[in-house]
Design an enzyme around this catalytic site. Structure first.
Site, PDB file in Angstrom:
ATOM      1  N   ASN A 215       0.848  -1.192   0.000  1.00 47.38           N
ATOM      2  CA  ASN A 215       0.000   0.000   0.000  1.00 47.38           C
ATOM      3  C   ASN A 215       0.881   1.239   0.000  1.00 47.38           C
ATOM      4  OD1 ASN A 215       0.520   0.818   2.852  1.00 47.38           O
ATOM      5  ND2 ASN A 215      -0.394  -1.191   3.235  1.00 47.38           N
ATOM      6  N   ASP A 283      -4.651  -5.971   5.088  1.00 49.06           N
ATOM      7  CA  ASP A 283      -5.735  -6.753   5.689  1.00 49.06           C
ATOM      8  C   ASP A 283      -5.747  -8.185   5.156  1.00 49.06           C
ATOM      9  OD1 ASP A 283      -6.732  -4.763   7.363  1.00 49.06           O
ATOM     10  OD2 ASP A 283      -7.735  -3.779   5.677  1.00 49.06           O
ATOM     11  N   LYS A 293       8.106 -17.551 -10.309  1.00 48.20           N
ATOM     12  CA  LYS A 293       7.442 -16.408 -10.944  1.00 48.20           C
ATOM     13  C   LYS A 293       6.249 -16.882 -11.789  1.00 48.20           C
ATOM     14  CE  LYS A 293       8.229 -12.460 -13.893  1.00 48.20           C
ATOM     15  NZ  LYS A 293       9.030 -11.889 -14.948  1.00 48.20           N
ATOM     16  N   PRO A 309      -3.711 -11.628  10.387  1.00 49.57           N
ATOM     17  CA  PRO A 309      -4.030 -11.415  11.799  1.00 49.57           C
ATOM     18  C   PRO A 309      -4.044  -9.921  12.105  1.00 49.57           C
ATOM     19  CG  PRO A 309      -1.785 -12.238  11.543  1.00 49.57           C
ATOM     20  CD  PRO A 309      -2.418 -12.291  10.188  1.00 49.57           C
ATOM     21  N   ASP A 310      -4.931  -9.487  12.993  1.00 50.83           N
ATOM     22  CA  ASP A 310      -4.949  -8.079  13.418  1.00 50.83           C
ATOM     23  C   ASP A 310      -3.992  -7.969  14.606  1.00 50.83           C
ATOM     24  OD1 ASP A 310      -5.530  -5.610  14.684  1.00 50.83           O
ATOM     25  OD2 ASP A 310      -7.409  -5.529  13.566  1.00 50.83           O
ATOM     26  N   LYS A 345     -11.578  -2.514  19.126  1.00 50.83           N
ATOM     27  CA  LYS A 345     -10.252  -3.060  19.449  1.00 50.83           C
ATOM     28  C   LYS A 345      -9.887  -2.818  20.911  1.00 50.83           C
ATOM     29  CE  LYS A 345      -8.537  -2.724  14.703  1.00 50.83           C
ATOM     30  NZ  LYS A 345      -7.401  -2.910  13.815  1.00 50.83           N
TER      31      LYS A 345
HETATM   32  O1  C5P Z   1      -8.838  -1.997  11.337  1.00 52.63           O
HETATM   33  P1  C5P Z   1      -7.851  -1.049  10.787  1.00 52.63           P
HETATM   34  O2  C5P Z   1      -6.875  -1.706   9.879  1.00 52.63           O
HETATM   35  O3  C5P Z   1      -8.394   0.201  10.185  1.00 52.63           O
HETATM   36  O4  C5P Z   1      -7.096  -0.558  12.114  1.00 52.63           O
HETATM   37  C1  C5P Z   1      -6.018   0.237  12.048  1.00 52.63           C
HETATM   38  C2  C5P Z   1      -5.129   0.010  13.243  1.00 52.63           C
HETATM   39  O5  C5P Z   1      -4.922  -1.389  13.493  1.00 52.63           O
HETATM   40  C3  C5P Z   1      -3.755   0.568  13.020  1.00 52.63           C
HETATM   41  O6  C5P Z   1      -3.289   0.994  14.276  1.00 52.63           O
HETATM   42  C4  C5P Z   1      -2.976  -0.626  12.486  1.00 52.63           C
HETATM   43  O7  C5P Z   1      -1.592  -0.497  12.719  1.00 52.63           O
HETATM   44  C5  C5P Z   1      -3.575  -1.775  13.254  1.00 52.63           C
HETATM   45  N1  C5P Z   1      -3.618  -3.039  12.514  1.00 52.63           N
HETATM   46  C6  C5P Z   1      -2.838  -4.107  12.920  1.00 52.63           C
HETATM   47  N2  C5P Z   1      -2.920  -5.311  12.247  1.00 52.63           N
HETATM   48  C7  C5P Z   1      -3.735  -5.444  11.183  1.00 52.63           C
HETATM   49  C8  C5P Z   1      -4.517  -4.357  10.749  1.00 52.63           C
HETATM   50  C9  C5P Z   1      -4.444  -3.174  11.422  1.00 52.63           C
HETATM   51  O8  C5P Z   1      -2.089  -3.985  13.882  1.00 52.63           O
HETATM   52  N3  C5P Z   1      -3.785  -6.603  10.552  1.00 52.63           N
END
Ligand code: C5P
Length: 398
Positions: A215, A283, A293, A309-310, A345
């Site tokens: 990104n 995401d 390739k 994973p978040d 969160k």
């Molecule tokens: O849900 P969103 O991506 O908008 O949330 C943004 C926040 O969550 C940011 O602080 C980002 O660094 C963190 N984040 C994360 N892991 C992910 C997605 C977002 O730590 N997979």
């Protein structure tokens, strides 16, 4: 971090070393700011520095005789360089020329300032200033690496117009920015003794060995946050996705590519007192990255993506969760989305911004969301915003 008006260096003894370069004129202003912040300042000038600024200027600003020679400085026992450096809380060399950095890296001590640096028992910080080609030159790179390995804090340089008419990296930091870094280096500042973990930059999710999904995050905000936390006295670890940015002084950096690598690095660095997730983590990742390739085909290509994973949500949900700060870049309805994200969160503090106004830029307009409500931060450069954020965070913590 604090605005420079509130930086207090009361009771701190600082040797301000000035070396030869046009940026030596900035040392006069820096000397004034140090004295104003309450520091006890002794200025030591190299012979070359005196070609640019006179000792009298620095004497008038520091209120003390300026040290210029190893031989003149010798008192009764001839060990003045030892006494002076023993007495100091910090030696700050600003500007530090390429030649001076080379001498420092090799432990030379053939004039008063190099002897003071070598004989010191206190911290040493340098604010380099030189032409961009000199800064980029291989010997300077090697010297800088050596100095950082020796525990020397490197402040800057900044990019911009140079005295020689060229533009690039090598300008000495502005005196106010050098001053801002000092409380942290002296173990003062609102986050002294705290461990702070910061994520920054984009992630890169491989499609095959040569392609990937990423990104437009530049990492500038995350690096500014890491710098502001270090200025506030914290022990800072920065987990960074791919960027072209220099590591801020005093910050330990771990480079990663994918979200999975970022998660692993973050979990390895816990426990921490504070976690600030600035990274624009992808995401989704490609379900099965190809090991070779992928060949172009007229049939098109469909990629199957699976969620990453978040990292922030996972860290915030741990029993030993640090104080967690999230960032939310939205393209619309900022307040609504940001507040919802903060609650989902379970974050005490979330920083919202409009993605289209911020991505890749040097400045940002931010809104802080916490339990008390919203706190708008009007547009300013990212370092100034990061300092506001750290001040706000420190207030919430205390
Ligand atoms: O849900 P969103 O991506 O908008 O949330 C943004 C926040 O969550 C940011 O602080 C980002 O660094 C963190 N984040 C994360 N892991 C992910 C997605 C977002 O730590 N997979």
């Amino acid at each position: 971090m604090q605005g420079i008006e509130t930086v207090s260096l009361a009771g701190k003894k600082i040797i301000l070393g000035v070396t030869g370069g046009i940026a030596a004129y900035k040392a006069a202003e820096l000397c004034r700011l140090l004295v104003k912040a309450g520091a006890d300042v002794r200025v030591a000038m190299t012979a070359a520095a005196q070609q640019f600024v006179t000792p009298l200027t620095c004497q008038a600003l520091s209120g003390k005789p300026v040290l210029t020679s190893l031989w003149e400085a010798a008192s009764g026992d001839g060990m003045e360089h030892i006494h002076l450096s023993r007495d100091a809380d910090l030696i700050l060399v600003a500007p530090a020329s390429a030649d001076f950095l080379a001498k420092l890296a090799h432990g030379r001590a053939d004039d008063l300032l190099t002897a003071l640096c070598l004989a010191r028992a206190c911290g040493l910080a340098v604010a380099p200033a030189m032409n961009r080609e000199m800064w980029a030159a291989a010997p300077t790179r090697r010297n800088l690496e050596q100095l950082q390995a020796d525990g020397v804090s490197v402040l800057g340089p900044a990019a911009g117009e140079q005295a020689c008419g060229e533009t690039g990296l090598g300008r000495m930091l502005e005196p106010a920015d050098v001053l801002a870094a000092l409380p942290g280096l002296l173990g003062r500042g609102p986050l002294a003794g705290k461990r702070v973990l910061v994520t920054a930059g984009p992630t890169f999710e491989a499609i095959d060995p040569v392609r990937g999904l990423t990104n437009r995050s530049s990492g500038k905000m995350g690096y500014a946050v890491a710098q502001a936390a270090a200025e506030a006295g914290a022990d800072v670890c920065l987990v960074s996705g791919p960027t072209c940015l220099a590591t801020p002084a005093g910050v330990r950096r771990i480079d990663v590519h994918s979200a999975a690598e970022m998660r692993d690095a973050v979990l390895r660095e816990l426990p921490s007192d504070i976690f600030i997730a600035v990274a624009a983590v992808a995401d989704y990742r490609v379900e099965a990255a190809a090991s070779r390739k992928i060949k172009k085909s007229a049939a098109g290509l469909t990629l199957s993506l699976v969620p990453n994973p978040d990292i922030l949500a996972e860290v915030a949900a741990r029993p030993d969760a640090p104080f967690c700060v999230g960032f939310a870049a939205e393209t619309e309805r900022l307040a609504e989305h940001a507040e919802a994200k903060r609650l989902k969160k379970k974050l005490p503090l979330l920083v919202g911004n409009l993605a289209q106004d911020t991505l890749g830029q040097d400045s940002a307009e931010l809104v802080l969301f916490d339990e008390q409500g919203r706190h708008p931060l009007p547009r300013a450069d990212k370092l100034a915003q990061a300092r506001h954020l750290i001040t706000h965070l420190a207030t919430l913590l205390n």
